[in-house]
Scaffold this active site. Structure first.
Site, PDB file in Angstrom:
ATOM      1  N   HIS A  11     -59.399  41.661  -5.975  1.00  0.00           N
ATOM      2  CA  HIS A  11     -60.652  41.242  -6.615  1.00  0.00           C
ATOM      3  C   HIS A  11     -60.838  41.752  -8.050  1.00  0.00           C
ATOM      4  O   HIS A  11     -61.677  41.222  -8.778  1.00  0.00           O
ATOM      5  CB  HIS A  11     -61.858  41.657  -5.757  1.00  0.00           C
ATOM      6  CG  HIS A  11     -62.241  43.087  -5.957  1.00  0.00           C
ATOM      7  ND1 HIS A  11     -61.558  44.127  -5.394  1.00  0.00           N
ATOM      8  CD2 HIS A  11     -63.221  43.657  -6.701  1.00  0.00           C
ATOM      9  CE1 HIS A  11     -62.093  45.270  -5.760  1.00  0.00           C
ATOM     10  NE2 HIS A  11     -63.109  45.024  -6.563  1.00  0.00           N
ATOM     11  N   ASP A  12     -60.093  42.775  -8.464  1.00  0.00           N
ATOM     12  CA  ASP A  12     -60.214  43.275  -9.850  1.00  0.00           C
ATOM     13  C   ASP A  12     -58.864  43.245 -10.564  1.00  0.00           C
ATOM     14  O   ASP A  12     -58.643  44.017 -11.516  1.00  0.00           O
ATOM     15  CB  ASP A  12     -60.749  44.722  -9.853  1.00  0.00           C
ATOM     16  CG  ASP A  12     -62.278  44.769  -9.854  1.00  0.00           C
ATOM     17  OD1 ASP A  12     -62.903  43.830 -10.380  1.00  0.00           O
ATOM     18  OD2 ASP A  12     -62.836  45.748  -9.309  1.00  0.00           O
TER      19      ASP A  12
ATOM     20  N   HIS B  25     -61.380  51.120 -12.606  1.00  0.00           N
ATOM     21  CA  HIS B  25     -60.872  49.822 -12.138  1.00  0.00           C
ATOM     22  C   HIS B  25     -59.351  49.819 -12.053  1.00  0.00           C
ATOM     23  O   HIS B  25     -58.670  49.178 -12.838  1.00  0.00           O
ATOM     24  CB  HIS B  25     -61.374  48.695 -13.046  1.00  0.00           C
ATOM     25  CG  HIS B  25     -62.819  48.393 -12.849  1.00  0.00           C
ATOM     26  ND1 HIS B  25     -63.801  48.764 -13.741  1.00  0.00           N
ATOM     27  CD2 HIS B  25     -63.463  47.767 -11.824  1.00  0.00           C
ATOM     28  CE1 HIS B  25     -64.983  48.370 -13.285  1.00  0.00           C
ATOM     29  NE2 HIS B  25     -64.813  47.770 -12.129  1.00  0.00           N
TER      30      HIS B  25
ATOM     31  N   ALA C  95     -55.822  50.445  -9.045  1.00  0.00           N
ATOM     32  CA  ALA C  95     -55.394  50.037  -7.699  1.00  0.00           C
ATOM     33  C   ALA C  95     -56.044  50.884  -6.601  1.00  0.00           C
ATOM     34  O   ALA C  95     -56.180  50.421  -5.462  1.00  0.00           O
ATOM     35  CB  ALA C  95     -53.876  50.111  -7.589  1.00  0.00           C
ATOM     36  N   VAL C  96     -56.457  52.107  -6.933  1.00  0.00           N
ATOM     37  CA  VAL C  96     -57.095  52.944  -5.906  1.00  0.00           C
ATOM     38  C   VAL C  96     -58.473  52.360  -5.562  1.00  0.00           C
ATOM     39  O   VAL C  96     -58.872  52.339  -4.394  1.00  0.00           O
ATOM     40  CB  VAL C  96     -57.209  54.417  -6.365  1.00  0.00           C
ATOM     41  CG1 VAL C  96     -57.716  55.297  -5.230  1.00  0.00           C
ATOM     42  CG2 VAL C  96     -55.867  54.930  -6.864  1.00  0.00           C
ATOM     43  N   HIS C  97     -59.176  51.869  -6.581  1.00  0.00           N
ATOM     44  CA  HIS C  97     -60.459  51.193  -6.310  1.00  0.00           C
ATOM     45  C   HIS C  97     -60.204  49.969  -5.415  1.00  0.00           C
ATOM     46  O   HIS C  97     -60.934  49.742  -4.443  1.00  0.00           O
ATOM     47  CB  HIS C  97     -61.126  50.772  -7.625  1.00  0.00           C
ATOM     48  CG  HIS C  97     -62.241  49.777  -7.467  1.00  0.00           C
ATOM     49  ND1 HIS C  97     -63.408  50.055  -6.762  1.00  0.00           N
ATOM     50  CD2 HIS C  97     -62.356  48.481  -7.886  1.00  0.00           C
ATOM     51  CE1 HIS C  97     -64.187  48.972  -6.776  1.00  0.00           C
ATOM     52  NE2 HIS C  97     -63.569  48.009  -7.443  1.00  0.00           N
TER      53      HIS C  97
HETATM   54 ZN   LIG Z   1     -64.297  46.070  -7.994  1.00  0.00          ZN
END
Ligand SMILES: [Zn+2]
Length: 494
Positions: free
Chosen positions: A254-255, A214, A216-218
């Site tokens: 979103h995360d 979780h 920034a790449v995700h």
């Molecule tokens: Zn996510």
């Protein structure tokens, strides 16, 4: 600029309960804190997946959420031990022993304390310490290659890991900025380029680099997938610029400030946010509020009528909250019902918003639908994060969460169940809604990847059986060879 909001009002500006403000504990997660027992504060910045309890941070976030300048002038930064889990108290104490968090803080500084990560970053800058990973300045060769990659940003084979390396770890900033430009959102919404850039830098910095999954790449990966879905004929024909802006913003944020542990962990450790959000969509609520905080701080939409700005924030919340995987069935049943009745009308703003929710949900869990080389990396990363949580739980004698015990789970097992019970049902409905080449490609990869993991498990089981029967046990290198032999076929095709 079409105003496209017909949504239920979410309680964005509900007053923060008195008991919450008076208890003044934590609000933001931090990858750099020492929840899990770092004895030396110098190690703080290397810790992974931890949660910080910095009261100054909490204050800043509340100020950000409440938008109440009067609160800002009244609050102090006194330490206050909360009566929660013992590790949390330890963490809180260590954080307050840091020189940066001691003493009075000016109002200007408060505005910078949006997350503990950026707080550390800005304090380093104040002390004249050069950041190790400067933003914006790239080697020309890499910039050229990154630009080249962006020409194919709509490809389902887009390798976000390579793109992240080519952009010196700034994939989220560069990708999102590119997409805003591509859609002409900057001109359409008269966005200030400097504010936009600043907003995106803050978003990227609020992701925890130390989280295996979780991070920034995700977020960049989800944003890229979201772009692919926005380009699908049904959506591209009907979505407004406002929908596109929100879809991209929601994907990128979103995360935000994800702590690298899940909601059950926060509940069982009596995390402050679990109480604040009453154990419901705790993380998603926090991601949303964090995003709103950054929007307000960057003043990205400050030139828009106040009502439009608030509507944007509400819709952003409704999109981010839809990514709560525990509410998957709720969304899926509604989707199925609409598809059965064939009553989705994309001229209707509410229906378009629902489709954006479903698109974001798909983008968030699309890893198993990517080509094997990409999918496998994500699977390993997410499992590493699960197992890390499990190790912490064991270390502190907490009940180990499902999927988090490295003794009883493996990457393959976790993936097969995830694909069967979560991913397949969602993408099957998505393919009903948007019956395109992309949907078929995604389902194709999903099948191949599942077969790939099953093959690996079978080989491992076979090898274990042979070992039991007295055959020589496989060496680590032969086990690796097995891994590469069972790659799904045809995974190069787009
Ligand atoms: Zn996510």
């Amino acid at each position: 600029m079409e105003v496209c909001y017909q949504l239920p009002v979410l309680p964005l500006d509900r007053p923060v309960p008195k008991h919450v403000l008076s208890r003044r504990g934590a609000i933001s997660f931090s990858s750099s804190s020492s929840l899990f027992g770092a004895p030396d504060p110098r190690q703080l910045s290397q810790r992974r997946g931890a949660i910080s309890y910095d009261s100054s941070d909490q204050t800043a976030l509340y100020i950000r959420m409440l938008g109440d300048v009067r609160v800002r002038s009244r609050v102090g930064f006194e330490t206050e031990r909360r009566g929660s889990h013992p590790y949390l108290s330890i963490d809180f104490r260590i954080l307050h022993s840091q020189p940066e968090s001691a003493g009075p803080v000016s109002a200007r500084k408060i505005r910078r304390l949006l997350s503990f990560q950026r707080y550390l970053h800005s304090s380093r800058v104040c002390r004249g310490v050069t950041p190790q990973n400067p933003l914006h300045f790239l080697d020309h060769d890499y910039t050229g290659q990154a630009k080249c990659m962006l020409e194919k940003v709509g490809s389902w084979n887009f390798d976000i890991f390579i793109f992240d390396r080519l952009t010196n770890g700034n994939s989220l900033i560069n990708l999102t900025f590119h997409l805003f430009n591509h859609y002409g959102l900057i001109e359409l919404f008269q966005l200030d380029m400097v504010k936009l850039r600043r907003f995106l830098v803050m978003v990227q910095e609020d992701y925890h680099r130390q989280n295996p999954y979780h991070n920034a790449v995700h977020a960049a990966d989800v944003t890229q997938a979201m772009y692919c879905y926005l380009q699908e004929p049904k959506l591209s024909k009907s979505l407004t610029s406002c929908d596109i802006l929100l879809g991209l913003l929601a994907a990128a944020t979103h995360d935000l400030d994800h702590p690298g542990v899940n909601q059950p962990f926060l509940i069982k450790t009596n995390h402050y946010l679990a109480a604040l959000y009453q154990n419901t969509s705790v993380l998603e609520n926090h991601h949303w509020r964090s995003a709103v905080g950054l929007l307000r701080e960057s003043r990205l939409f400050s030139h828009l009528p106040a009502e439009d700005g608030l509507n944007m924030e509400r819709q952003l919340g409704s999109l981010i909250l839809a990514t709560d995987i525990s509410r998957q069935n709720e969304y899926l049943s509604k989707f199925r019902e609409h598809l059965d009745k064939e009553d989705l009308l994309l001229g209707n703003a509410g229906h378009r918003h629902f489709i954006l929710q479903m698109a974001l949900k798909c983008a968030d869990i699309c890893n198993p639908c990517r080509p094997w080389e990409l999918s496998k990396q994500w699977s390993e990363k997410v499992t590493e994060e699960f197992f890390h949580q499990g190790d912490i739980e064991k270390k502190h004698k907490l009940e180990v969460s499902p999927l988090c015990d490295s003794q009883t789970n493996s990457v393959g097992k976790i993936q097969i169940d995830f694909m069967t019970y979560v991913v397949e049902p969602l993408f099957a409905e998505w393919a009903r809604f948007s019956d395109t080449r992309l949907s078929q490609t995604m389902l194709g990869y999903l099948g191949l990847n599942k077969a790939g993991w099953s093959g690996m498990l079978q080989e491992q089981a076979g090898a274990a059986e042979e070992t039991d029967l007295g055959a020589p046990s496989p060496t680590p290198s032969s086990a690796e060879e097995t891994d590469s032999k069972v790659l799904p076929q045809g995974s190069k095709e787009s």
